[in-house]
Design an enzyme around this catalytic site. Sequence first.
Site, PDB file in Angstrom:
ATOM      1  CG  HIS A  66      34.237  29.923  24.913  1.00  0.00           C
ATOM      2  ND1 HIS A  66      33.655  30.950  25.598  1.00  0.00           N
ATOM      3  CD2 HIS A  66      33.985  28.825  25.651  1.00  0.00           C
ATOM      4  CE1 HIS A  66      33.092  30.490  26.715  1.00  0.00           C
ATOM      5  NE2 HIS A  66      33.275  29.204  26.765  1.00  0.00           N
ATOM      6  CD1 TRP A  69      29.651  26.099  22.896  1.00  0.00           C
ATOM      7  CD2 TRP A  69      28.741  28.128  23.197  1.00  0.00           C
ATOM      8  NE1 TRP A  69      30.465  26.811  23.741  1.00  0.00           N
ATOM      9  CE2 TRP A  69      29.936  28.059  23.939  1.00  0.00           C
ATOM     10  CE3 TRP A  69      27.988  29.316  23.235  1.00  0.00           C
ATOM     11  CZ2 TRP A  69      30.395  29.130  24.713  1.00  0.00           C
ATOM     12  CZ3 TRP A  69      28.445  30.375  24.002  1.00  0.00           C
ATOM     13  CH2 TRP A  69      29.637  30.274  24.727  1.00  0.00           C
ATOM     14  CE1 TYR A  77      23.266  26.249  27.120  1.00  0.00           C
ATOM     15  CE2 TYR A  77      22.315  28.407  26.733  1.00  0.00           C
ATOM     16  CZ  TYR A  77      23.048  27.553  27.530  1.00  0.00           C
ATOM     17  OH  TYR A  77      23.556  27.992  28.734  1.00  0.00           O
ATOM     18  CD  GLU A 116      33.346  24.881  26.044  1.00  0.00           C
ATOM     19  OE1 GLU A 116      32.551  25.014  25.103  1.00  0.00           O
ATOM     20  OE2 GLU A 116      33.255  25.543  27.099  1.00  0.00           O
ATOM     21  CE  LYS A 119      26.761  25.364  29.517  1.00  0.00           C
ATOM     22  NZ  LYS A 119      27.214  26.632  30.122  1.00  0.00           N
ATOM     23  CG  HIS A 120      28.602  23.675  24.799  1.00  0.00           C
ATOM     24  ND1 HIS A 120      27.469  24.438  24.918  1.00  0.00           N
ATOM     25  CD2 HIS A 120      29.509  24.232  25.652  1.00  0.00           C
ATOM     26  CE1 HIS A 120      27.677  25.425  25.793  1.00  0.00           C
ATOM     27  NE2 HIS A 120      28.912  25.310  26.256  1.00  0.00           N
TER      28      HIS A 120
HETATM   29  P1  5GP Z   1      30.847  27.605  28.699  1.00  0.00           P
HETATM   30  O1  5GP Z   1      30.770  29.067  28.544  1.00  0.00           O
HETATM   31  O2  5GP Z   1      31.383  26.913  27.518  1.00  0.00           O
HETATM   32  O3  5GP Z   1      29.618  27.004  29.211  1.00  0.00           O
HETATM   33  O4  5GP Z   1      31.889  27.383  29.888  1.00  0.00           O
HETATM   34  C1  5GP Z   1      33.087  27.984  30.021  1.00  0.00           C
HETATM   35  C2  5GP Z   1      33.699  27.360  31.284  1.00  0.00           C
HETATM   36  O5  5GP Z   1      35.001  26.894  30.999  1.00  0.00           O
HETATM   37  C3  5GP Z   1      33.796  28.345  32.437  1.00  0.00           C
HETATM   38  O6  5GP Z   1      33.409  27.681  33.625  1.00  0.00           O
HETATM   39  C4  5GP Z   1      35.263  28.696  32.522  1.00  0.00           C
HETATM   40  O7  5GP Z   1      35.696  28.865  33.841  1.00  0.00           O
HETATM   41  C5  5GP Z   1      35.938  27.484  31.888  1.00  0.00           C
HETATM   42  N1  5GP Z   1      37.117  27.880  31.093  1.00  0.00           N
HETATM   43  C6  5GP Z   1      38.324  27.329  31.188  1.00  0.00           C
HETATM   44  N2  5GP Z   1      39.176  27.921  30.341  1.00  0.00           N
HETATM   45  C7  5GP Z   1      38.470  28.868  29.675  1.00  0.00           C
HETATM   46  C8  5GP Z   1      38.814  29.792  28.667  1.00  0.00           C
HETATM   47  O8  5GP Z   1      39.926  29.897  28.166  1.00  0.00           O
HETATM   48  N3  5GP Z   1      37.800  30.586  28.232  1.00  0.00           N
HETATM   49  C9  5GP Z   1      36.533  30.527  28.733  1.00  0.00           C
HETATM   50  N4  5GP Z   1      35.591  31.355  28.248  1.00  0.00           N
HETATM   51  N5  5GP Z   1      36.186  29.655  29.684  1.00  0.00           N
HETATM   52  C10 5GP Z   1      37.160  28.832  30.164  1.00  0.00           C
END
Ligand code: 5GP
Length: 226
Positions: A66, A69, A77, A116, A119-120
């Site tokens: 995922h 972070w 964070y 990703e 944001k991170h």
């Molecule tokens: P994070 O949790 O890293 O801040 O954001 C995750 C974001 O990426 C969410 O807005 C989600 O809709 C998008 N996203 C796209 N593909 C994936 C995936 O495979 N897994 C997750 N957890 N989020 C995804």
Amino acid sequence: MKSALLVFATVLLLLVSFESAHSVTIYTSGKPGVFDFYLFVQQWIYSYCGSQTCIKSKEREAFTIHGLWPENNDGSYPSFCSGSSFNYNSISDLSTQLNYDWPSLTGPNTDFWTHEWSKHGTCSITGPITDIHDYFAAGIKLYDNYNITQALNSENIYPSDSETYNANDMFNAINTAFHAKPAMQCISGQLSTVAVCVDKNTLEAMDCPALSGWSCKGGISWPASD
Ligand code: 5GP
């Protein structure tokens, strides 16, 4: 005219105070490198896809990345730090591995990586991670080094649609394999996410501190299908 201005000013004030309240509770500074450790977060596809509509061709029995972070000991964070924007050309040599290890299950992979990174990743520039290529390469390396499925299998814990496992046994299996206490999240009684805490300088696993929102207790499942 005067009352329209008054309404506009009130809405603006509300937005600003909402945003600053939001910043205080969730975000710390947006300065790259200012954080305590990384959470290397892997998602179990079938648990994630049980609660989301996924692209069928991307489903496989696996944990996938995922994100990596930056995180602070107090649970806050940094996010969306200043720095370079996502640039696919800088990581195109990693694309085969990234498509396999770090796919978006719901949309185009590059959209997920862009999110990703913005944001991170932008906050992760410190120590061994000096640019976007280092950031995504670190994700691939950590994924190779910290294989959650193997860790669980080595204690005879396998994906199943009928078995229930004790969350502590799963935690202990991962701790034994990596010599580092993980953090786990469940959705509807299913193991959905595992985070390995990672030292920001060495990129080696370390014990996770207690993190709010990260706990699975009692009997949980590790599904073999969504
Ligand atoms: P994070 O949790 O890293 O801040 O954001 C995750 C974001 O990426 C969410 O807005 C989600 O809709 C998008 N996203 C796209 N593909 C994936 C995936 O495979 N897994 C997750 N957890 N989020 C995804």
